[in-house]
Scaffold this active site. Structure first.
Site, PDB file in Angstrom:
ATOM      1  N   HIS A 125      64.357  37.768   7.248  1.00 25.02           N
ATOM      2  CA  HIS A 125      63.917  39.149   7.366  1.00 25.02           C
ATOM      3  C   HIS A 125      63.307  39.597   6.059  1.00 25.02           C
ATOM      4  O   HIS A 125      63.689  39.127   4.984  1.00 25.02           O
ATOM      5  CB  HIS A 125      65.087  40.062   7.752  1.00 25.02           C
ATOM      6  N   HIS A 159      62.956  42.879   3.792  1.00 25.76           N
ATOM      7  CA  HIS A 159      63.387  44.246   3.517  1.00 25.76           C
ATOM      8  C   HIS A 159      62.168  45.045   3.051  1.00 25.76           C
ATOM      9  O   HIS A 159      61.476  44.625   2.120  1.00 25.76           O
ATOM     10  CB  HIS A 159      64.419  44.285   2.385  1.00 25.76           C
ATOM     11  N   VAL A 169      72.534  37.587   6.503  1.00 28.24           N
ATOM     12  CA  VAL A 169      72.182  37.383   7.912  1.00 28.24           C
ATOM     13  C   VAL A 169      71.149  36.258   7.960  1.00 28.24           C
ATOM     14  O   VAL A 169      70.057  36.383   7.376  1.00 28.24           O
ATOM     15  CB  VAL A 169      71.621  38.665   8.562  1.00 28.24           C
ATOM     16  N   ARG A 199      65.718  49.985  11.273  1.00 25.73           N
ATOM     17  CA  ARG A 199      66.324  50.503  10.044  1.00 25.73           C
ATOM     18  C   ARG A 199      67.596  49.724   9.699  1.00 25.73           C
ATOM     19  O   ARG A 199      68.388  49.396  10.583  1.00 25.73           O
ATOM     20  CB  ARG A 199      66.621  51.998  10.179  1.00 25.73           C
ATOM     21  N   ASP A 200      67.728  49.436   8.392  1.00 22.21           N
ATOM     22  CA  ASP A 200      68.907  48.713   7.911  1.00 22.21           C
ATOM     23  C   ASP A 200      70.139  49.581   8.122  1.00 22.21           C
ATOM     24  O   ASP A 200      70.132  50.792   7.869  1.00 22.21           O
ATOM     25  CB  ASP A 200      68.727  48.371   6.421  1.00 22.21           C
ATOM     26  N   ILE A 201      71.214  48.973   8.573  1.00 19.63           N
ATOM     27  CA  ILE A 201      72.457  49.698   8.859  1.00 19.63           C
ATOM     28  C   ILE A 201      73.119  50.184   7.569  1.00 19.63           C
ATOM     29  O   ILE A 201      73.945  51.109   7.610  1.00 19.63           O
ATOM     30  CB  ILE A 201      73.414  48.780   9.664  1.00 19.63           C
ATOM     31  N   ASN A 241      65.584  37.899   0.755  1.00 19.00           N
ATOM     32  CA  ASN A 241      66.704  37.168   0.166  1.00 19.00           C
ATOM     33  C   ASN A 241      66.835  35.828   0.892  1.00 19.00           C
ATOM     34  O   ASN A 241      66.854  35.797   2.129  1.00 19.00           O
ATOM     35  CB  ASN A 241      67.991  37.976   0.316  1.00 19.00           C
TER      36      ASN A 241
HETATM   37  P1  DGP Z   1      70.444  40.177   3.547  1.00 17.45           P
HETATM   38  O1  DGP Z   1      71.566  40.480   2.610  1.00 17.45           O
HETATM   39  O2  DGP Z   1      69.116  40.015   2.846  1.00 17.45           O
HETATM   40  O3  DGP Z   1      70.767  39.034   4.482  1.00 17.45           O
HETATM   41  O4  DGP Z   1      70.285  41.507   4.423  1.00 17.45           O
HETATM   42  C1  DGP Z   1      70.904  41.696   5.639  1.00 17.45           C
HETATM   43  C2  DGP Z   1      70.792  43.167   5.943  1.00 17.45           C
HETATM   44  O5  DGP Z   1      71.015  43.344   7.336  1.00 17.45           O
HETATM   45  C3  DGP Z   1      71.782  44.053   5.221  1.00 17.45           C
HETATM   46  O6  DGP Z   1      71.066  44.939   4.366  1.00 17.45           O
HETATM   47  C4  DGP Z   1      72.505  44.816   6.318  1.00 17.45           C
HETATM   48  C5  DGP Z   1      71.659  44.587   7.529  1.00 17.45           C
HETATM   49  N1  DGP Z   1      72.393  44.453   8.771  1.00 17.45           N
HETATM   50  C6  DGP Z   1      73.395  43.569   9.029  1.00 17.45           C
HETATM   51  N2  DGP Z   1      73.833  43.710  10.290  1.00 17.45           N
HETATM   52  C7  DGP Z   1      73.066  44.696  10.852  1.00 17.45           C
HETATM   53  C8  DGP Z   1      73.035  45.280  12.133  1.00 17.45           C
HETATM   54  O7  DGP Z   1      73.797  44.951  13.040  1.00 17.45           O
HETATM   55  N3  DGP Z   1      72.119  46.270  12.346  1.00 17.45           N
HETATM   56  C9  DGP Z   1      71.260  46.679  11.360  1.00 17.45           C
HETATM   57  N4  DGP Z   1      70.403  47.655  11.659  1.00 17.45           N
HETATM   58  N5  DGP Z   1      71.252  46.132  10.124  1.00 17.45           N
HETATM   59  C10 DGP Z   1      72.155  45.157   9.886  1.00 17.45           C
END
Ligand code: DGP
Length: 114
Positions: free
Chosen positions: A100, A102, A96, A31-33, A87
């Site tokens: 990935h 979404h 990041v 799950r996204d944070i 993205n």
């Molecule tokens: P993007 O902007 O497409 O690179 O999305 C990166 C996503 O990663 C963003 O929605 C927040 C998520 N994210 C960043 N760090 C962490 C983390 O440490 N844990 C989790 N679960 N999600 C993270």
């Protein structure tokens, strides 16, 4: 090879905690944070691939798409609808640099995206 200091490599390796949704030998879903929808799951390859521009293996990319579809099914989104987003690089908002997908769902989506 794992990216040094890559947060998603560390999540895939179990070195950093995350709310795991599903995983297999090649992919991890968690799950996204910072969720942008009631369901917001990230699907990553275990292999460190910085962006979609760096991806080489069509089989791996195809299976990642089907893995993401499976996540949407498990989350009960398949019939209602969901959105997959990759993205890629700065102007698209990639933050990041471990590629990935979404998986977003659980609310109506607007188009075009911002
Ligand atoms: P993007 O902007 O497409 O690179 O999305 C990166 C996503 O990663 C963003 O929605 C927040 C998520 N994210 C960043 N760090 C962490 C983390 O440490 N844990 C989790 N679960 N999600 C993270």
């Amino acid at each position: 090879m794992a990216g040094t200091d890559c947060i998603f490599c560390k999540i895939a390796a179990g070195e950093v905690p995350a709310a795991m949704v599903h995983q297999d030998g090649d992919f991890v879903a968690f799950r996204d944070i910072n969720p942008q929808a009631p369901t917001h799951v990230l699907v990553i390859p275990r292999e460190h691939i910085p962006t979609l521009n760096d991806a080489q293996d069509p089989d791996l990319m195809g299976r990642m798409l089907l893995f993401a579809r499976g996540v949407a099914e498990r989350e009960g989104l398949a019939e209602r609808g969901y959105r997959l987003v990759i993205n890629t690089n700065a102007q698209a908002g990639q933050t990041v640099f471990h590629m990935h997908v979404h998986v977003l769902g659980g609310r109506p989506m607007r188009w075009p995206p911002g």
